[in-house]
Design a protein around this motif. Structure first.
Motif, mmCIF file in Angstrom:
data_model
loop_
_atom_site.group_PDB
_atom_site.id
_atom_site.type_symbol
_atom_site.label_atom_id
_atom_site.label_comp_id
_atom_site.label_asym_id
_atom_site.label_seq_id
_atom_site.Cartn_x
_atom_site.Cartn_y
_atom_site.Cartn_z
ATOM 1 N N ARG A 18 9.859 1.992 2.229
ATOM 2 C CA ARG A 18 8.854 0.953 2.275
ATOM 3 C C ARG A 18 7.318 1.323 2.194
ATOM 4 O O ARG A 18 6.543 0.910 1.618
ATOM 5 C CB ARG A 18 8.348 0.905 3.835
ATOM 6 C CG ARG A 18 10.030 -0.334 3.680
ATOM 7 C CD ARG A 18 10.555 -0.859 5.288
ATOM 8 N NE ARG A 18 9.107 -1.496 6.010
ATOM 9 C CZ ARG A 18 8.570 -2.122 6.783
ATOM 10 N NH1 ARG A 18 10.477 -1.844 7.677
ATOM 11 N NH2 ARG A 18 8.016 -2.133 7.847
ATOM 12 N N CYS A 34 7.202 2.005 -2.214
ATOM 13 C CA CYS A 34 5.845 0.691 -2.528
ATOM 14 C C CYS A 34 4.734 0.214 -2.150
ATOM 15 O O CYS A 34 3.732 0.113 -3.382
ATOM 16 C CB CYS A 34 7.523 0.052 -1.610
ATOM 17 S SG CYS A 34 8.926 0.398 -2.801
ATOM 18 N N CYS A 75 11.384 -1.197 -6.183
ATOM 19 C CA CYS A 75 10.243 -2.130 -5.171
ATOM 20 C C CYS A 75 10.867 -3.109 -4.918
ATOM 21 O O CYS A 75 10.471 -3.766 -6.366
ATOM 22 C CB CYS A 75 8.740 -1.500 -5.361
ATOM 23 S SG CYS A 75 8.581 0.011 -5.141
#
Length: 210
Positions: A112, A115, A139
């Motif tokens: 996370r 991205c 992503c």
């Protein structure tokens, strides 16, 4: 109580109150001038601050803009890491072993943060080479953010110069110390961005540890 004037008169408790309109008119005029000056001043000031962050040639990179973006990318990545830490849904898996024979873990926080950081930087600097430690991670959605000049400390001396985008390389570490992260040793965990121009490191951005 009375204000000497013959222009306006009202009565209260049987007493006459005369209000002098001349001082009131002068005050209103002065207040209007001050407001006009204040509004015009700030309208001229804001483009001076934000304009440089919006109008760059994509083939050129402003180093002040790059530093702001590096700090913000690190902060945004850190928020993703913190969110995963609070949820305790790490979704941990192994990427293999390090050269020292130690397990090299990967978590949802790594992905996370990667991205958000890489996509956010890539949108602002489409012609710049950006490498992330987690480049193999796919992503699912596109992330972006607007630059905020206030992330710079007011005493920071940042050169307002531009360089060729092709000379700039950015490295992103979306979660440094993943093993410590899985062990909840958050004081060792951070996110980082490094920027080099013509092979020479010139910018580093990272927030406080979790």
């Amino acid at each position: 109580m009375c204000f000497t004037s013959s222009q306006s008169t009202s009565k209260m408790n049987g007493r006459s109150i005369r209000i002098n309109r001349v001082p009131a008119t002068i005050f209103a005029i002065l207040l209007t001038i001050v407001l006009v000056y204040f509004l015009n001043f700030h309208q001229e000031e804001r483009p001076a601050i934000y304009g440089k962050l919006r109008s760059d040639n994509p083939n050129r990179v402003n180093l002040r803009k790059m530093l702001i973006a590096a700090i913000q990318a690190s902060q945004r990545g850190g928020l993703e890491v913190l969110d995963v830490a609070r949820s305790r849904q790490l979704k941990e898996r192994s990427k293999g072993q390090t050269d020292e024979g130690v397990n090299d873990p990967f978590t949802d926080a790594d992905g996370r943060s990667h991205c958000v950081m890489k996509q956010g930087l890539q949108r602002i600097f489409p012609r710049v080479r950006i490498f992330s430690e987690e480049d193999k991670e796919h992503c699912k959605e596109s992330h972006s953010y607007d630059l905020d000049p206030t992330v710079l400390h007011e005493t920071a001396q940042v050169p307002d110069v531009s360089v060729n985008a092709q000379d700039v390389t950015v490295w992103v570490d979306p979660l440094d110390a993943t093993k410590e992260f899985t062990e909840e040793l958050y004081e060792y965990v951070t996110t980082m961005v490094c920027v080099a121009v013509a092979g020479r490191p010139v910018i580093g951005g990272y927030p406080q540890p979790l």
